[in-house]
Structure formats: C-alpha cells, structure tokens
Design an enzyme around this catalytic site. Structure first.
Site, PDB file in Angstrom:
ATOM      1  N   ARG A   1       5.100  10.678  -0.301  1.00  0.00           N
ATOM      2  CA  ARG A   1       4.595   9.362  -0.190  1.00  0.00           C
ATOM      3  C   ARG A   1       2.982   9.118  -1.111  1.00  0.00           C
ATOM      4  O   ARG A   1       2.548   8.021  -1.657  1.00  0.00           O
ATOM      5  CB  ARG A   1       4.065   8.689   0.845  1.00  0.00           C
TER       6      ARG A   1
ATOM      7  N   HIS B   1       3.116  14.366   2.846  1.00  0.00           N
ATOM      8  CA  HIS B   1       2.445  12.886   3.885  1.00  0.00           C
ATOM      9  C   HIS B   1       4.745  11.836   3.184  1.00  0.00           C
ATOM     10  O   HIS B   1       4.656  10.705   2.941  1.00  0.00           O
ATOM     11  CB  HIS B   1       2.087  11.468   3.275  1.00  0.00           C
TER      12      HIS B   1
ATOM     13  N   TYR C   1       9.427  -0.014   3.024  1.00  0.00           N
ATOM     14  CA  TYR C   1       7.901   0.531   3.879  1.00  0.00           C
ATOM     15  C   TYR C   1       8.624   1.314   4.207  1.00  0.00           C
ATOM     16  O   TYR C   1       7.960   3.245   3.870  1.00  0.00           O
ATOM     17  CB  TYR C   1       7.357  -0.103   4.903  1.00  0.00           C
TER      18      TYR C   1
ATOM     19  N   TYR D   1      -6.803   8.064  10.479  1.00  0.00           N
ATOM     20  CA  TYR D   1      -7.598   7.975   8.684  1.00  0.00           C
ATOM     21  C   TYR D   1      -8.936   8.030   9.135  1.00  0.00           C
ATOM     22  O   TYR D   1      -9.629   7.789   9.812  1.00  0.00           O
ATOM     23  CB  TYR D   1      -6.585   6.685   8.810  1.00  0.00           C
TER      24      TYR D   1
END
Length: 386
Positions: free
Chosen positions: A282, A279, A28, A133
């Site tokens: 990503r 990011h 991840y 977010y």
C-alpha cells in the site's frame, strides 16, 4: 447468524465480505498503491515456494505453539494493525481483539482505529499490542503512548514506512471518508448493505476513537480529516525511535523493514523485534514482496533481533513458509478483516481456525510435529526466493 460451516478458506470469507461491506471500506482493505504490482506479488511469491512432502512419519501429537517477543502464542500469528477496522464491521476492533484473545494470539490496535485504546481494553481486556504512527504533534504522541501504558498494552509497534501516504487509486475514486459522506453513489451502495447499516446504527463508534476528543481544535469530521492528512511526519528518523522507546519503556517492535541496512539499524536500536513488511503493498509500488525480502534480512540480523513478517499471508501454508525462512512471527491483516466483514467476531475466529488448520496439516505433511523443528529444509531448493 451467519452459517460458516461451508466456509473452507480465506477466499470464501473475502467473497462474503465483499457482499456485506460498503464498497469504499472493502476497497480500502482489498487494494494496493498505484499499479498494485507489489500488492499482487506479496501473494504470488508465496505460491512460488514449493514444499517437500515426507511420508511414513508419525504425525501424532502435533504442536504449533511458539512465542512472539516472549509472549506464548497458539501459533506464530498476530492480528496486524489495520486502520478503519471498525468500518468493516461495527465495533470491529473490539470484536477482533476478543477473537484473538480467545484463540491465544496477539491483537494489534492501530492508531487509526475506530474503537479507542480505552474501548478495546474495557471490552476485550488488556494485553493487546498498540501500533503507533509517528505524527508531527509530539504532545499527542506522548499522550497516546501514555494511554497505551495505562490500558495495559503488551507491546508497542512503531510503523516506520508511513512518513508520507502512498497513493491508492481506489480510495481517491471512492471518496473514502469516515463516516461515509451521503453522496448519491454511497447511498445507493449502503442501501445494498443492510446488515452493515444495522450494526453501525447500534454503535456510537464511527470516528477515529484514538484521535477524536484527544486533539486540540479537532471538533468534527472535517477538521479531523484535515488534521490527520497533515500529521504524518516526513522527518521521522532513528532519533525519534529512541525517544519513543524511552517514553514507552516496554517491548518495542519496528514495522516496515525491507532492506538489510535498515534491519541492522533496527537491531542496533535495541528493539525487541522487527517486521519485514511493505505495508501490504500500500506504500511503494514496485518494491519486492515481503517474503522475497525476508531471507536476506534474517541472514543479516536474525541472531541479533527477533524477525517477524507481514504482507501477503492468506493461509497457514504461508505462515509455515515464512517460519521456514526465518520469521519467528507473522501478521495477518486482510485475512482477518475479510472474516470480520463477513461475520463479525465469529468470522475472525473462523479465519484463525482456517489458518491454524492449514498450518497444522501442512507441517505434518512436511514431516514435522512441532513447529520449532521446522526450518528451510521443508522447501524445495529451486523454489527459494532471491
């Protein structure tokens, strides 16, 4: 207790973390979207920037201290907001926040953290930054902002580049879940990670702490996953930024800027800083590296808003190069996560020590004793990114 005396660079920490962290959580962190071309370019383009060495200059009394959005820092580095940090190591966000506080740099807590805002404030102290977010559930967002205020967070970092989630092949193939589902493959992998398992058995923090128990109708891992997948808001716009800024009332940093046009809009929004960031490679694969995008954004808005950058920083040399190109703050994500996965809080501290030492020594070799005197002239002209 892990002996870190032989650890000399961030790559050493990465290798150790890979042995100790379950595959789905290591992958991840250590992956990008699609072909991972932008992920690789983020690092590779730093290596193209060549430094000019100076000699016969007094290198005593060096100082790497600076300020980020008015906050004094030991070096112009903050710990970036990273989701699932508490799955790299038990209580990961608390441990990373403690290490950052002791070192004298900001820690940024992700919305998608395992340890909650309240947990981090209680166990690591107030003043850390909080990354937001923007989700469809505006009532939840309002309460999240209010919780960050109550916890004494020093700045709000609004992420703008996750209106939709980029496809990361490794996460799909690994069946990434939090906590991991007990499939045969995950059980075999976990059996080889006894230190990680022991840590997780000692902590109650194994879910998204900022969400679980704070969202109506979300009672277990199954409906939490469904809620989260549906929440990233493709309608996010600059009007939302203005609404959030007013609700928050404090320092605001806008993360995910890669083009001068968006940088101008960020400056016009009244935010305190922007972060040049893709990011970590990503989201949009095929985008330029963050360090390649930095100079044009600094030229466009560097006198109107404080410019920071992340994506690809693995060394103190990278920090100095970003500073030379106009970034007045940098963020490390994978670099500190490797340390966390390798050795918990001590590993994060080791990562910071490595980066600080590399920054200090490189600055001296380039003929400077104070970082605030460093500019583009430390870079060889033919090495400048375009």
């Amino acid at each position: 207790m892990t002996d870190l005396s032989k650890i000399t660079c961030i790559e050493d920490l990465r290798v150790l973390a890979r042995r100790r962290v379950p595959r789905m959580f290591y992958d991840y962190v250590d992956s990008g979207s699609w072909t991972e071309g932008t992920y690789r370019a983020n690092q590779a383009d730093f290596q193209k920037l060549l430094l000019r060495q100076r000699v016969a200059i007094n290198m005593e009394d060096r100082c790497t201290a600076a300020a980020m959005v008015g906050e004094p820092v030991t070096m112009p580095v903050a710990l970036a907001p990273t989701g699932l940090t508490g799955m790299q190591h038990a209580d990961g966000e608390i441990l990373a926040a403690r290490a950052a506080r002791k070192f004298g740099i900001p820690f940024t807590l992700s919305t998608m953290s395992i340890c909650s805002i309240e947990d981090v404030a209680r166990h690591a102290g107030p003043g850390f930054w909080f990354q937001l977010y923007v989700m469809r559930d505006r009532d939840f967002i309002e309460r999240l902002i209010d919780r960050a205020k109550t916890a004494g967070c020093g700045a709000l970092v609004i992420t703008l580049d996750l209106q939709i989630l980029g496809q990361r092949h490794k996460d799909i193939k690994n069946g990434l879940t939090t906590p991991p589902k007990p499939t045969l493959a995950t059980l075999i992998d976990l059996a080889a990670k006894p230190r990680w398992i022991a840590g997780m058995l000692r902590t109650p923090r194994r879910r998204f702490g900022n969400i679980h128990g704070h969202v109506k109708g979300v009672t277990d891992a199954g409906n939490l996953a469904a809620w989260t997948a549906d929440q990233f808001d493709p309608r996010l716009n600059w009007g939302d930024v203005e609404w959030i800024k007013k609700r928050w009332g404090g320092k605001v940093i806008l993360k995910g800027i890669m083009e001068p046009e968006d940088a101008r809009l960020a400056a016009a929004s009244g935010a305190d800083a922007l972060i040049v960031s893709n990011h970590g490679g990503r989201q949009l694969d095929g985008a330029p590296s963050a360090i390649a995008a930095l100079p044009a954004i600094v030229d466009a808005v560097g006198r109107q808003i404080e410019v920071h950058m992340d994506s690809g920083i693995r060394s103190g040399q990278d920090v100095l190069k970003a500073w030379a190109l106009g970034a007045r703050g940098t963020y490390i994500g994978r670099a500190f996560l490797y340390g966390l996965g390798a050795a918990g809080e001590a590993g994060v501290t080791k990562a910071l020590e490595i980066i600080h030492r590399e920054l200090d020594m490189t600055m001296a070799f380039c003929g400077h004793t104070r970082i605030d005197a460093v500019d583009q002239r430390i870079l060889r002209a033919q090495a400048m990114p375009s």
